[in-house]
Design a protein around this motif. Sequence first.
Motif, PDB file in Angstrom:
ATOM      1  N   LEU A 144      -3.548   9.324 -13.485  1.00 50.93           N
ATOM      2  CA  LEU A 144      -3.168   9.366 -12.074  1.00 50.93           C
ATOM      3  C   LEU A 144      -2.920   7.957 -11.555  1.00 50.93           C
ATOM      4  N   LYS A 145      -3.758   7.027 -11.958  1.00 49.96           N
ATOM      5  CA  LYS A 145      -3.582   5.629 -11.553  1.00 49.96           C
ATOM      6  C   LYS A 145      -2.256   5.093 -12.072  1.00 49.96           C
ATOM      7  N   ALA A 146      -1.944   5.362 -13.330  1.00 49.91           N
ATOM      8  CA  ALA A 146      -0.685   4.888 -13.902  1.00 49.91           C
ATOM      9  C   ALA A 146       0.510   5.562 -13.219  1.00 49.91           C
ATOM     10  N   TRP A 147       0.430   6.872 -12.982  1.00 47.43           N
ATOM     11  CA  TRP A 147       1.509   7.576 -12.298  1.00 47.43           C
ATOM     12  C   TRP A 147       1.712   7.007 -10.902  1.00 47.43           C
ATOM     13  N   TRP A 148       0.611   6.771 -10.212  1.00 47.27           N
ATOM     14  CA  TRP A 148       0.646   6.229  -8.860  1.00 47.27           C
ATOM     15  C   TRP A 148       1.399   4.910  -8.844  1.00 47.27           C
ATOM     16  N   ALA A 149       1.077   4.040  -9.814  1.00 47.74           N
ATOM     17  CA  ALA A 149       1.725   2.726  -9.868  1.00 47.74           C
ATOM     18  C   ALA A 149       3.205   2.845 -10.226  1.00 47.74           C
ATOM     19  N   GLU A 170      10.732   0.420  -5.722  1.00 48.43           N
ATOM     20  CA  GLU A 170      11.156  -0.980  -5.612  1.00 48.43           C
ATOM     21  C   GLU A 170      12.413  -0.986  -4.754  1.00 48.43           C
ATOM     22  N   THR A 171      12.250  -1.380  -3.520  1.00 48.81           N
ATOM     23  CA  THR A 171      13.386  -1.348  -2.602  1.00 48.81           C
ATOM     24  C   THR A 171      14.369  -2.462  -2.945  1.00 48.81           C
ATOM     25  N   PRO A 172      15.653  -2.193  -2.844  1.00 50.76           N
ATOM     26  CA  PRO A 172      16.634  -3.253  -3.102  1.00 50.76           C
ATOM     27  C   PRO A 172      16.645  -4.254  -1.957  1.00 50.76           C
ATOM     28  N   HIS A 232       7.950  -6.241  -4.353  1.00 46.58           N
ATOM     29  CA  HIS A 232       7.571  -4.858  -4.675  1.00 46.58           C
ATOM     30  C   HIS A 232       7.381  -4.673  -6.172  1.00 46.58           C
ATOM     31  N   ARG A 233       8.192  -5.344  -6.986  1.00 48.16           N
ATOM     32  CA  ARG A 233       8.021  -5.267  -8.440  1.00 48.16           C
ATOM     33  C   ARG A 233       6.684  -5.884  -8.853  1.00 48.16           C
ATOM     34  N   ASP A 234       6.325  -7.006  -8.232  1.00 51.22           N
ATOM     35  CA  ASP A 234       5.035  -7.649  -8.537  1.00 51.22           C
ATOM     36  C   ASP A 234       3.870  -6.759  -8.112  1.00 51.22           C
ATOM     37  N   GLN A 235       3.991  -6.115  -6.950  1.00 54.81           N
ATOM     38  CA  GLN A 235       2.937  -5.209  -6.501  1.00 54.81           C
ATOM     39  C   GLN A 235       2.795  -4.028  -7.451  1.00 54.81           C
ATOM     40  N   LYS A 236       3.908  -3.501  -7.921  1.00 62.18           N
ATOM     41  CA  LYS A 236       3.880  -2.384  -8.857  1.00 62.18           C
ATOM     42  C   LYS A 236       3.149  -2.781 -10.131  1.00 62.18           C
ATOM     43  N   GLN A 237       3.450  -3.968 -10.658  1.00 60.68           N
ATOM     44  CA  GLN A 237       2.790  -4.438 -11.872  1.00 60.68           C
ATOM     45  C   GLN A 237       1.305  -4.706 -11.633  1.00 60.68           C
ATOM     46  N   SER A 238       0.967  -5.220 -10.454  1.00 61.52           N
ATOM     47  CA  SER A 238      -0.452  -5.491 -10.183  1.00 61.52           C
ATOM     48  C   SER A 238      -1.249  -4.197 -10.091  1.00 61.52           C
ATOM     49  N   VAL A 239      -0.670  -3.151  -9.495  1.00 60.42           N
ATOM     50  CA  VAL A 239      -1.368  -1.866  -9.424  1.00 60.42           C
ATOM     51  C   VAL A 239      -1.473  -1.243 -10.817  1.00 60.42           C
ATOM     52  N   LEU A 240      -0.435  -1.388 -11.619  1.00 59.00           N
ATOM     53  CA  LEU A 240      -0.444  -0.837 -12.968  1.00 59.00           C
ATOM     54  C   LEU A 240      -1.518  -1.502 -13.836  1.00 59.00           C
ATOM     55  N   LYS A 241      -1.736  -2.797 -13.624  1.00 60.26           N
ATOM     56  CA  LYS A 241      -2.727  -3.533 -14.420  1.00 60.26           C
ATOM     57  C   LYS A 241      -4.112  -3.541 -13.780  1.00 60.26           C
ATOM     58  N   MET A 242      -4.235  -2.964 -12.612  1.00 62.62           N
ATOM     59  CA  MET A 242      -5.487  -2.989 -11.863  1.00 62.62           C
ATOM     60  C   MET A 242      -6.593  -2.232 -12.594  1.00 62.62           C
ATOM     61  N   GLU A 243      -7.808  -2.744 -12.513  1.00 65.06           N
ATOM     62  CA  GLU A 243      -8.946  -2.030 -13.082  1.00 65.06           C
ATOM     63  C   GLU A 243      -9.160  -0.735 -12.303  1.00 65.06           C
ATOM     64  N   PHE A 244      -9.717   0.253 -12.971  1.00 66.18           N
ATOM     65  CA  PHE A 244      -9.854   1.565 -12.346  1.00 66.18           C
ATOM     66  C   PHE A 244     -10.772   1.526 -11.125  1.00 66.18           C
ATOM     67  N   ILE A 302       0.881  -1.294   0.369  1.00 64.20           N
ATOM     68  CA  ILE A 302       1.325  -0.627  -0.860  1.00 64.20           C
ATOM     69  C   ILE A 302       1.076   0.873  -0.736  1.00 64.20           C
ATOM     70  N   PHE A 303      -0.084   1.240  -0.228  1.00 66.71           N
ATOM     71  CA  PHE A 303      -0.450   2.644  -0.041  1.00 66.71           C
ATOM     72  C   PHE A 303       0.564   3.351   0.859  1.00 66.71           C
ATOM     73  N   PHE A 304       0.913   2.719   1.983  1.00 68.80           N
ATOM     74  CA  PHE A 304       1.841   3.342   2.926  1.00 68.80           C
ATOM     75  C   PHE A 304       3.263   3.404   2.364  1.00 68.80           C
ATOM     76  N   ARG A 305       3.645   2.424   1.534  1.00 66.10           N
ATOM     77  CA  ARG A 305       4.963   2.474   0.915  1.00 66.10           C
ATOM     78  C   ARG A 305       5.076   3.656  -0.038  1.00 66.10           C
ATOM     79  N   LEU A 306       4.013   3.925  -0.810  1.00 64.78           N
ATOM     80  CA  LEU A 306       4.036   5.085  -1.698  1.00 64.78           C
ATOM     81  C   LEU A 306       4.011   6.371  -0.888  1.00 64.78           C
ATOM     82  N   LEU A 307       3.204   6.406   0.154  1.00 70.57           N
ATOM     83  CA  LEU A 307       3.127   7.599   1.004  1.00 70.57           C
ATOM     84  C   LEU A 307       4.499   7.923   1.603  1.00 70.57           C
ATOM     85  N   LYS A 308       5.204   6.901   2.048  1.00 77.56           N
ATOM     86  CA  LYS A 308       6.544   7.107   2.607  1.00 77.56           C
ATOM     87  C   LYS A 308       7.507   7.628   1.530  1.00 77.56           C
TER      88      LYS A 308
END
Length: 151
Positions: free
Chosen positions: A76-81, A86-88, A95-107, A141-147
């Motif tokens: 779920l964490k990986a799917w979430w990330a 990534e908005t143009p 946004h790409r850096d945030q995506k990578q940071s969430v993907l590498k984030m500890e659980f 980041i949370f609100f961007r995914l929610l949107k």
Amino acid sequence: MEKGESVLYPDERYFFYITNDRECTAAEVVYEANDRCNQENLIAQLKGGCRALHAPLHDLESNWAYMVMASLAWNLKAWWALTLPETPGRWREKHRDQKQSVLKMEFKTFLNAFMLLPCQIVRKAGRIVYRLLGWNPHLPIFFRLLKALRC
């Protein structure tokens, strides 16, 4: 110089890669070893972060079900990330850096940043309103995914 004293020997680190693969180049061997290190980090996270490799129950089937549920939480964490858009435009790199940071984030960090948010649920005028009662630096980041999920 360290604290006003001279250093006798500089601190140099060397990494050795031992392999019996004669077909790969040196760069490919280093890349494969570093990629394997990421797998070892993943296993360490599954052991300690979401405790997927922990066997708290009394029989094999129950422990298997526990491991599957914990691994699904990790997925779920990986799917979430990976679902983060990534908005143009000028924000793309951020946004790409945030995506990578969430993907590498500890659980545990992911759990505290995105899942365990204090929230007040209010019913009014035939609709449900969720009010976040806390703030953390990951909320944009949370609100961007929610949107993105609402569209």
